[in-house]
Design an enzyme around this catalytic site. Structure first.
Site, PDB file in Angstrom:
ATOM      1  CG  ASP A  55      -7.284   2.736  -0.053  1.00 51.92           C
ATOM      2  OD1 ASP A  55      -6.149   2.555  -0.526  1.00 51.92           O
ATOM      3  OD2 ASP A  55      -7.699   2.147   0.962  1.00 51.92           O
ATOM      4  CB  CYS A  92      -0.954   0.003   1.185  1.00 59.27           C
ATOM      5  SG  CYS A  92      -0.163  -0.102   2.803  1.00 59.27           S
ATOM      6  CG  HIS A 117      -4.358   0.859   4.188  1.00 60.61           C
ATOM      7  ND1 HIS A 117      -3.778   0.084   3.216  1.00 60.61           N
ATOM      8  CD2 HIS A 117      -5.364   1.543   3.572  1.00 60.61           C
ATOM      9  CE1 HIS A 117      -4.407   0.270   2.073  1.00 60.61           C
ATOM     10  NE2 HIS A 117      -5.360   1.163   2.253  1.00 60.61           N
TER      11      HIS A 117
END
Length: 701
Positions: free
Chosen positions: A501, A441, A485
């Site tokens: 995202d 991520c 994250h």
């Protein structure tokens, strides 16, 4: 020595231990207990300390096993002890402080076993051992640590009791029963101290010496940082929502906001601190302009210690979390902070709104800070941004269209989500967009934000946690380190900062269905899973986490407010620490009085030896010899001989025989009092007492 060696060679270990001298057996037991006490601190000790302690304990055990003499004090006190001090100073830069002190104490505890010659040496070892047990809670206050230290406490108490039983060879089981009884009797007093001893923050608690973060979230982000954290299955925090009837948002929308990273040097993203002499001061002055809507989610967070001043709350939280005794504030980036690092398990309440807007709705000068890129980095990404800007379909200032174009490229360009993307080079965004096309991520969010900034779109990275899993046993949501994250925020006119995202475009399961890449298991965990099954293993894990959560809620997070709430339940309208002191003093006084009364009554009424001695005193009084209650059996035997004249021979032969038998019986009664196992011998004396013949009273008495 040769016969003992031959016995040992052919006997089992249990038989060999039974044949060892008591001193060797007791020493070996004490060494095992010391090793158990030191073991939990091995991960935090310098390597030399662990090697020194292990070597000394093994050496001391070998000396005890083979009945060899101890080394001279010059070796332990004159050579090894100064080396331990020097090693402590070399490792920590000082021998003062928490970590240096623990290192030195553990080294001295091991070295002191080489001087275990007298009871005084043993008492020093016990003192150092109990101190080492307490210091284990400096590093961890988990349920496992508490259970390990409870066993260590019973072991130390057993060794201490055994050291005060100098006669004979009492079995360790007898010393353990005495130690267990002592601990059991002391448990109510310890519970009273825990519940009512005034907790006056910030004095209550142990501050940390170093501010090294353990959550994996920091004021900076480099390639690989969060990827390493994702391999950790440790609990970051737990959440319990107040209203079970209220629908909880899906895991895909649970974003817990941490540090916001805006400064990029080509390799590392940082959350720049406030500085009055730079443009960051102007940016920090930009208001958050937070506007919330829709229903609120009310919940309680139990946060594990991470030695950082961040509070993890859901996006977005307009009101300060309820954290008693620790002031909180919100930055203009919507991150909630405390004035002190979180070094213990803390519990706080919060109220969040999943639907919100924040940031300026019109372009302001401060937003230019979020389009800055370092010169000389990621040339191919800059060219891609220029190409996208030149696309007629993306012409104009439609930021939403640019964002969608970048997300579409992520969805259709063959990009993959992996825990092992490899080491990136100097141009991290270029490698992701054109070469590797894989990453975790942080790689995806970083490359996305660089592309947005290259298109002159204000963007930044937000780190935190996303998702979580609910424990079916206690209803708590557990957020783990593997849920760490990184996502992006893009500024759009008339909307402000908007969460984007990009990881969801590459791996929808990571966010949407909340799937996770499997965490590698060790050989032991894999073997256990194969034997009992994955479902049973998951159920066992859920049970353990529910128990551990109760430990956190009821023990570690038992705060001053919890004490005041308890006093209110007991009937105090406006409780204070003076009330706590009064209750605690009353309970301790009652416990002391009750213990003294019970001891006196038990010894008088339930001690069979004292009952038999009392019967003897009454029988002698009936025979004409009244005796004070404080006389021991030996003094009573002397009075018997003096009274009936057996020493001078004045009494009749029959009376002399009676008196001599009573005299010998009283001496044996005194010996039984100090025997290691008096029960059987006392029964014999009780039967003989019934057969004794007592002299007749002298006429005139």
């Amino acid at each position: 020595m040769s016969s003992l060696s031959s016995i040992r060679s052919g006997a089992s270990l249990r038989q060999t231990l039974a044949q060892l001298p008591r001193d060797a057996r007791d020493t070996l037991f004490l060494l095992v207990v010391i090793a158990w006490v030191i073991a939990p601190q091995v991960p935090t000790l310098p390597v030399w300390t662990t090697l020194l302690a292990a070597g000394v304990l093994v050496w001391r055990g070998w000396l005890a096993w083979h009945s060899r003499p101890l080394p001279s004090r010059w070796i332990s006190s004159g050579l090894l002890a100064p080396l331990a001090v020097a090693g402590t100073v070399f490792s920590h830069g000082t021998f003062v402080g928490r970590e240096a002190g623990v290192t030195l104490v553990i080294a001295l505890l091991a070295l002191k076993t080489l001087e275990l010659r007298a009871r005084r040496d043993a008492l020093v070892i016990f003192f150092l051992g109990f101190f080492t047990m307490i210091s284990s809670f400096f590093n961890s206050q988990s349920l496992l640590t508490a259970a390990a230290m409870l066993l260590a406490l019973l072991g130390m108490l057993t060794a201490l009791v055994n050291a005060h039983m100098p006669v004979g060879r009492p079995p360790l089981a007898q010393a353990f029963r005495t130690a267990f009884t002592m601990a059991l009797l002391g448990a109510p007093i310890m519970a009273a101290l825990f519940m009512f001893f005034p907790r006056m923050a910030p004095l209550w608690g142990i501050p940390g010496d170093q501010m090294v973060g353990r959550t994996g979230l920091s004021g900076s982000m480099q390639v690989g940082t969060i990827a390493e954290l994702a391999l950790s299955d440790a609990v970051a925090f737990r959440i319990k929502f107040d209203n079970p009837a209220q629908p909880i948002p899906p895991a895909s929308s649970l974003y817990f906001r941490g540090p916001v990273l805006s400064a990029f040097d080509g390799r590392e993203w940082k959350a720049e601190p406030f500085r009055e002499d730079s443009s960051w001061a102007a940016r920090a002055a930009m208001p958050a302009n937070l506007k919330v809507q829709g229903p609120a989610l009310r919940y309680e967070v139990t946060l594990e210690p991470h030695k950082r001043p961040w509070l993890m709350v859901l996006e977005s939280t307009p009101q300060a979390p309820e954290l008693p005794g620790n002031p909180t504030y919100m930055t203009q980036d919507l991150q909630w902070m405390t004035t002190r690092p979180v070094t213990d398990v803390v519990r706080y309440r919060a109220e969040s709104y999943p639907e919100f807007r924040h940031g300026p709705t019109a372009s302001v000068r401060q937003l230019r800070e979020f389009t800055a890129l370092p010169p000389g980095f990621n040339p191919r990404t800059l060219a891609l941004a220029a190409q996208m800007r030149a696309d007629p379909a993306l012409a104009g200032d439609d930021t939403a269209a640019l964002v969608e174009a970048a997300m579409a490229r992520l969805r259709t360009g063959g990009y993959t989500y992996t825990l092992e993307p490899g080491v990136y080079g100097e141009h991290t965004a270029d490698e992701f967009w054109f070469d590797r096309k894989q990453g975790f991520c942080e790689h995806i969010a970083s490359a996305f934000v660089v592309l947005m900034r290259a298109m002159d779109v204000p963007a930044r990275i937000v780190t935190g946690y996303q998702g979580g899993g609910q424990n079916s046993l206690d209803g708590y949501w557990t957020v783990r380190q593997s849920d760490a994250h990184a996502w992006a925020e893009v500024w759009i006119a008339e909307r402000g900062w908007v969460r984007v995202d990009p990881t969801g475009a590459v791996a929808p399961g990571r966010v949407g269905a909340f799937e996770r890449l499997p965490i590698p298991q060790g050989a032991i965990a894999s073997a256990v899973g194969n034997v009992i099954g994955a479902n049973a293993l998951q159920q066992m894990r859920a049970v353990w986490e529910a128990v551990n959560n109760r430990w956190n809620q009821w023990v570690l997070n038992y705060s001053q407010n919890s004490q005041m709430d308890l006093l209110k339940k007991l009937g105090f309208e406006s409780p204070s620490w003076q009330d706590l002191t009064t209750i605690l003093g009353s309970l301790l006084g009652a416990a002391a009085l009750g213990g003294a009364t019970w001891t006196w009554w038990e010894r008088r009424q339930h001690d069979p030896w004292l009952r038999l001695l009392g019967r003897t005193r009454k029988r002698l009084e009936a025979a004409g010899l009244p005796l004070p209650d404080h006389l021991p059996p030996r003094a009573m035997a002397q009075r018997v001989q003096a009274h009936w004249g057996t020493a001078s021979g004045a009494a009749a032969p029959s009376t002399q025989a009676q008196v001599q038998r009573i005299h010998d019986w009283l001496l044996r009664l005194e010996q039984v009092r100090y025997a290691p196992q008096p029960a059987q011998q006392l029964g014999t004396l009780r039967r003989e007492f019934n057969t004794l013949s007592w002299p007749q009273p002298t006429p005139g008495q």
